[in-house]
Scaffold this active site. Sequence first.
Site, short mmCIF file in Angstrom:
data_model
loop_
_atom_site.label_atom_id
_atom_site.label_comp_id
_atom_site.label_asym_id
_atom_site.label_seq_id
_atom_site.Cartn_x
_atom_site.Cartn_y
_atom_site.Cartn_z
N LYS A 26 0.84 -1.21 0.00
CA LYS A 26 0.00 0.00 0.00
C LYS A 26 0.87 1.25 0.00
O LYS A 26 0.63 2.19 -0.75
CB LYS A 26 -0.94 0.02 1.22
CG LYS A 26 -1.85 -1.17 1.34
CD LYS A 26 -2.79 -1.08 2.54
CE LYS A 26 -2.08 -1.09 3.90
NZ LYS A 26 -1.37 -2.35 4.19
N ARG A 54 -10.23 0.57 7.99
CA ARG A 54 -9.77 -0.76 8.36
C ARG A 54 -10.81 -1.55 9.13
O ARG A 54 -10.53 -2.67 9.54
CB ARG A 54 -8.57 -0.61 9.30
CG ARG A 54 -7.23 -0.79 8.66
CD ARG A 54 -6.25 -0.34 9.72
NE ARG A 54 -5.06 -1.10 9.70
CZ ARG A 54 -3.95 -0.70 9.07
NH1 ARG A 54 -3.91 0.41 8.39
NH2 ARG A 54 -2.89 -1.44 9.15
N ARG A 70 11.86 -5.44 5.51
CA ARG A 70 11.60 -4.04 5.16
C ARG A 70 12.51 -3.07 5.92
O ARG A 70 12.76 -3.23 7.10
CB ARG A 70 10.14 -3.68 5.47
CG ARG A 70 9.87 -2.20 5.30
CD ARG A 70 8.41 -1.87 5.23
NE ARG A 70 7.68 -2.27 6.41
CZ ARG A 70 6.36 -2.14 6.52
NH1 ARG A 70 5.65 -1.64 5.53
NH2 ARG A 70 5.76 -2.52 7.64
N ARG A 87 10.85 -1.17 11.24
CA ARG A 87 9.71 -0.76 12.05
C ARG A 87 9.55 -1.66 13.26
O ARG A 87 9.74 -2.87 13.16
CB ARG A 87 8.43 -0.79 11.20
CG ARG A 87 7.95 0.59 10.86
CD ARG A 87 6.87 0.57 9.81
NE ARG A 87 5.66 -0.15 10.21
CZ ARG A 87 4.57 -0.20 9.46
NH1 ARG A 87 4.53 0.42 8.30
NH2 ARG A 87 3.51 -0.86 9.88
N ARG A 136 -0.75 -8.85 13.29
CA ARG A 136 -1.32 -7.89 12.34
C ARG A 136 -2.08 -8.61 11.23
O ARG A 136 -3.13 -8.15 10.79
CB ARG A 136 -0.20 -7.01 11.76
CG ARG A 136 0.33 -5.99 12.78
CD ARG A 136 1.69 -5.46 12.41
NE ARG A 136 1.73 -4.77 11.15
CZ ARG A 136 2.83 -4.59 10.41
NH1 ARG A 136 3.99 -5.10 10.83
NH2 ARG A 136 2.79 -3.93 9.30
P1 AP5 Z 1 4.90 -1.60 1.91
O1 AP5 Z 1 4.61 -0.82 0.67
O2 AP5 Z 1 5.60 -0.92 3.01
O3 AP5 Z 1 3.55 -2.34 2.43
P2 AP5 Z 1 2.26 -1.77 3.18
O4 AP5 Z 1 1.07 -2.42 2.56
O5 AP5 Z 1 2.29 -0.29 3.22
O6 AP5 Z 1 2.48 -2.44 4.60
P3 AP5 Z 1 2.35 -1.81 6.07
O7 AP5 Z 1 3.11 -2.72 6.97
O8 AP5 Z 1 2.69 -0.37 6.07
O9 AP5 Z 1 0.82 -1.99 6.29
P4 AP5 Z 1 0.06 -1.97 7.64
O10 AP5 Z 1 -1.33 -1.82 7.14
O11 AP5 Z 1 0.34 -3.12 8.51
O12 AP5 Z 1 0.71 -0.74 8.43
P5 AP5 Z 1 0.25 0.75 8.69
O13 AP5 Z 1 1.45 1.60 8.72
O14 AP5 Z 1 -0.85 1.12 7.77
O15 AP5 Z 1 5.73 -2.90 1.46
C1 AP5 Z 1 6.24 -3.84 2.41
C2 AP5 Z 1 7.64 -4.33 2.00
O16 AP5 Z 1 7.54 -5.06 0.80
C3 AP5 Z 1 8.68 -3.22 1.74
O17 AP5 Z 1 9.94 -3.64 2.16
C4 AP5 Z 1 8.64 -3.05 0.23
O18 AP5 Z 1 9.89 -2.59 -0.28
C5 AP5 Z 1 8.33 -4.46 -0.24
N1 AP5 Z 1 7.52 -4.48 -1.46
C6 AP5 Z 1 6.45 -3.67 -1.76
N2 AP5 Z 1 5.93 -3.99 -2.96
C7 AP5 Z 1 6.67 -5.04 -3.43
C8 AP5 Z 1 6.62 -5.82 -4.62
N3 AP5 Z 1 5.71 -5.59 -5.58
N4 AP5 Z 1 7.53 -6.82 -4.76
C9 AP5 Z 1 8.47 -7.06 -3.79
N5 AP5 Z 1 8.57 -6.34 -2.64
C10 AP5 Z 1 7.68 -5.35 -2.46
O19 AP5 Z 1 -0.36 0.65 10.15
C11 AP5 Z 1 0.46 0.41 11.27
C12 AP5 Z 1 -0.36 0.37 12.54
O20 AP5 Z 1 -1.03 1.64 12.73
C13 AP5 Z 1 -1.51 -0.65 12.57
O21 AP5 Z 1 -1.06 -1.92 12.97
C14 AP5 Z 1 -2.46 -0.01 13.59
O22 AP5 Z 1 -2.00 -0.20 14.89
C15 AP5 Z 1 -2.33 1.48 13.26
N6 AP5 Z 1 -3.32 1.94 12.27
C16 AP5 Z 1 -3.06 2.49 11.04
N7 AP5 Z 1 -4.20 2.79 10.40
C17 AP5 Z 1 -5.21 2.43 11.24
C18 AP5 Z 1 -6.64 2.47 11.13
N8 AP5 Z 1 -7.24 2.96 10.04
N9 AP5 Z 1 -7.35 2.01 12.17
C19 AP5 Z 1 -6.77 1.53 13.28
N10 AP5 Z 1 -5.42 1.44 13.44
C20 AP5 Z 1 -4.66 1.90 12.43
MG MG Z 2 2.41 1.16 4.78
#
Ligand code: AP5
Ligand code: MG
Length: 216
Positions: free
Chosen positions: A14, A89, A128, A161, A172
């Site tokens: 994402k 979410r 990552r 992270r 997660r």
């Molecule tokens: P990356 O692009 O970083 O993936 P991502 O989908 O953004 O993963 P996140 O871990 O950020 O998602 P998340 O939803 O768990 O975390 P968030 O920060 O939103 O890619 C991942 C890795 O793969 C990287 O190393 C990248 O280089 C590699 N990669 C990417 N594409 C690739 C490809 N095509 N091929 C190969 N490699 C690839 O949320 C964190 C925390 O915040 C949550 O756990 C929760 O506690 C809180 N939170 C956030 N939003 C909410 C909400 N709306 N409600 C409640 N709590 C929330």
């Molecule tokens: Mg992300």
Amino acid sequence: MSRMVLFGPPGAGKGTQGQMLAEHLGIPQIATGDILRAAVKEGSELGRQAKSYMDAGDLVPDGIMVEMIRERLKADDASEGYILDGFPRTVAQAEALDDMLEAIGQTLDAVIHIHVENEVLVERLSGRLLCRDCGATYHTRFSPPAKDRVCDQCGGELYQREDDQEETVRSRLTVFEERTQPLVEYYRRQGIYQKVDGDREPQAVRDAILAALGTD
Ligand code: AP5
Ligand code: MG
Ligand code: ZN
């Protein structure tokens, strides 16, 4: 004008796609996880409230998240569209977003589900690396920086992270399946849901998303 949601499990890409699409489409990426991590770093009230949930891999309560988005969507840069990354979410968040948009005569244009199998997600998250200064995303194997632990773009330090430890990643993924997956049905019913295969080169995923949006 495009108001879209990038939907998908932790590690689906994402953030990676959000960055690429924001540049391509000229609209902001609004990543709730990034906003929360910045608040934790600042030590603000929001950061203090959110930290324990984030560290455990749990969701931050809906009320906090909905108010955060309500404020963020009011900003000038969001007037021509945006890419939501990590929100909504839960069904309650999706309903609150629909109400918010309805009140100003708007709707979402698209919800793009980036689909990737769980084993691949674990592999992606455990490798990552992120830049402390500019937020650029790397992977130790899939997209390594030219110089160990140094950002190619700004020279900043790369770090892992807190919630990317394997045990937290498992939590997660479970939280995604239990609380977030129900949104697939929610948006399917609205006729704006589309699924793309996220397990290929980032450029290919981007092209698939643009094709789904009909803007390629
Ligand atoms: P990356 O692009 O970083 O993936 P991502 O989908 O953004 O993963 P996140 O871990 O950020 O998602 P998340 O939803 O768990 O975390 P968030 O920060 O939103 O890619 C991942 C890795 O793969 C990287 O190393 C990248 O280089 C590699 N990669 C990417 N594409 C690739 C490809 N095509 N091929 C190969 N490699 C690839 O949320 C964190 C925390 O915040 C949550 O756990 C929760 O506690 C809180 N939170 C956030 N939003 C909410 C909400 N709306 N409600 C409640 N709590 C929330
Ligand atoms: Mg992300
Ligand atoms: Zn950097």
